[in-house]
Design an enzyme around this catalytic site. Structure first.
Site, short mmCIF file in Angstrom:
data_model
loop_
_atom_site.label_atom_id
_atom_site.label_comp_id
_atom_site.label_asym_id
_atom_site.label_seq_id
_atom_site.Cartn_x
_atom_site.Cartn_y
_atom_site.Cartn_z
CD GLU A 4 -2.83 1.40 0.51
OE1 GLU A 4 -2.46 1.69 -0.63
OE2 GLU A 4 -4.02 1.39 0.86
CG ASP A 5 -0.85 4.95 -1.40
OD1 ASP A 5 -1.57 4.34 -0.58
OD2 ASP A 5 -1.30 5.85 -2.14
CG ASP A 58 -5.12 9.33 6.71
OD1 ASP A 58 -4.41 9.92 7.52
OD2 ASP A 58 -6.17 9.82 6.25
CG PHE A 90 -2.80 15.75 1.23
CD1 PHE A 90 -3.63 14.64 1.27
CD2 PHE A 90 -2.38 16.23 -0.02
CE1 PHE A 90 -4.03 14.01 0.09
CE2 PHE A 90 -2.79 15.61 -1.19
CZ PHE A 90 -3.61 14.50 -1.12
NE ARG A 117 -2.54 8.24 -9.26
CZ ARG A 117 -3.17 8.01 -8.12
NH1 ARG A 117 -2.47 7.73 -7.04
NH2 ARG A 117 -4.48 8.04 -8.04
P1 5GP Z 1 -7.15 5.28 5.06
O1 5GP Z 1 -8.22 4.32 4.67
O2 5GP Z 1 -6.03 4.65 5.86
O3 5GP Z 1 -7.72 6.49 5.77
O4 5GP Z 1 -6.54 5.90 3.75
C1 5GP Z 1 -5.78 5.20 2.87
C2 5GP Z 1 -5.84 5.81 1.49
O5 5GP Z 1 -6.11 7.23 1.54
C3 5GP Z 1 -4.50 5.72 0.81
O6 5GP Z 1 -4.40 4.51 0.08
C4 5GP Z 1 -4.48 6.94 -0.08
O7 5GP Z 1 -5.15 6.65 -1.29
C5 5GP Z 1 -5.30 7.96 0.66
N1 5GP Z 1 -4.45 8.88 1.44
C6 5GP Z 1 -4.34 8.95 2.79
N2 5GP Z 1 -3.48 9.92 3.17
C7 5GP Z 1 -3.03 10.48 2.02
C8 5GP Z 1 -2.06 11.53 1.74
O8 5GP Z 1 -1.45 12.17 2.60
N3 5GP Z 1 -1.85 11.79 0.41
C9 5GP Z 1 -2.47 11.12 -0.60
N4 5GP Z 1 -2.18 11.49 -1.84
N5 5GP Z 1 -3.39 10.14 -0.37
C10 5GP Z 1 -3.65 9.82 0.92
#
Ligand code: 5GP
Length: 181
Positions: free
Chosen positions: A104-105, A108, A157, A170
């Site tokens: 995963e990238d 959050d 962010f 990206r």
């Molecule tokens: P979560 O479900 O953990 O809240 O969020 C995961 C997804 O939210 C990540 O796979 C990504 O797509 C997006 N995301 C969360 N934080 C960031 C951020 O700081 N920058 C970007 N570009 N995407 C984020």
């Protein structure tokens, strides 16, 4: 590394350089190479954000007897989480009795990770590991902790190295953080 990146009226400043990223990819790659010794893993790249990290990491791990599959989830709009996780593309690969490594990238709130792991476990893998490039521990709403994280970062962010702002930027080789007001 460009000094500042402007996109959609927002300004981003340098945060992690390509060299720092590469060092962490090497570190995690080495850990996974050891942990997966003797296994024929399935690497599961989470689209869209993880495609660059996954490409670098899989090559760093260097296990030839592996498969690569893709899933796609979305939870973000603009610069914040919607709180709803949607699966856009599911898994078609058979992962029964396989060692699965989800790549995963960024983690959050942890909601996407949690949803994904539940989905994957229903398909009877032998094991599931979760790797993320970035982890924002202070944003967690689930208590989810990734097995491997290249960087722990504050809840700001981020863009670049696969991470987008509404689908853009990206391609950036380095990682940038949104500029404080
Ligand atoms: P979560 O479900 O953990 O809240 O969020 C995961 C997804 O939210 C990540 O796979 C990504 O797509 C997006 N995301 C969360 N934080 C960031 C951020 O700081 N920058 C970007 N570009 N995407 C984020």
């Amino acid at each position: 590394m460009d000094n500042k990146v402007k996109v959609d009226g927002l300004t981003f400043v340098p945060y992690l350089t390509r060299d720092e990223i590469q060092k962490q990819v090497e570190r995690i790659g080495e850990s996974l190479r050891k942990d997966l010794e003797g296994s024929s893993p399935v690497f599961l790249c989470v689209l869209n954000g993880a495609f660059i990290f996954a490409a670098d990491l899989i090559r760093e791990i260097g296990i030839n007897d592996c498969r690569v599959a893709f899933v796609r989830y979305a939870s973000y709009e603009g610069t914040s989480s919607t709180g709803h996780v949607r699966q856009l593309t599911g898994l078609t690969e058979d992962i029964t009795d396989k060692d699965v490594v989800i790549i995963e990238d960024i983690v959050d709130t942890g909601l996407t990770a949690q949803t994904m792991i539940e989905d994957i476990k229903k398909k009877n893998p032998r094991s599931v590991r979760f790797v993320t490039l970035l982890h924002k521990p202070e944003s967690s709403k689930t208590g989810f902790t990734p097995d491997y994280a290249a960087f722990e970062i504050p809840p700001k962010f981020i863009i670049g190295y696969g991470l987008d702002l509404d689908g853009k930027v990206r391609n950036l080789r380095d990682i940038y953080v949104i500029e404080e007001e």
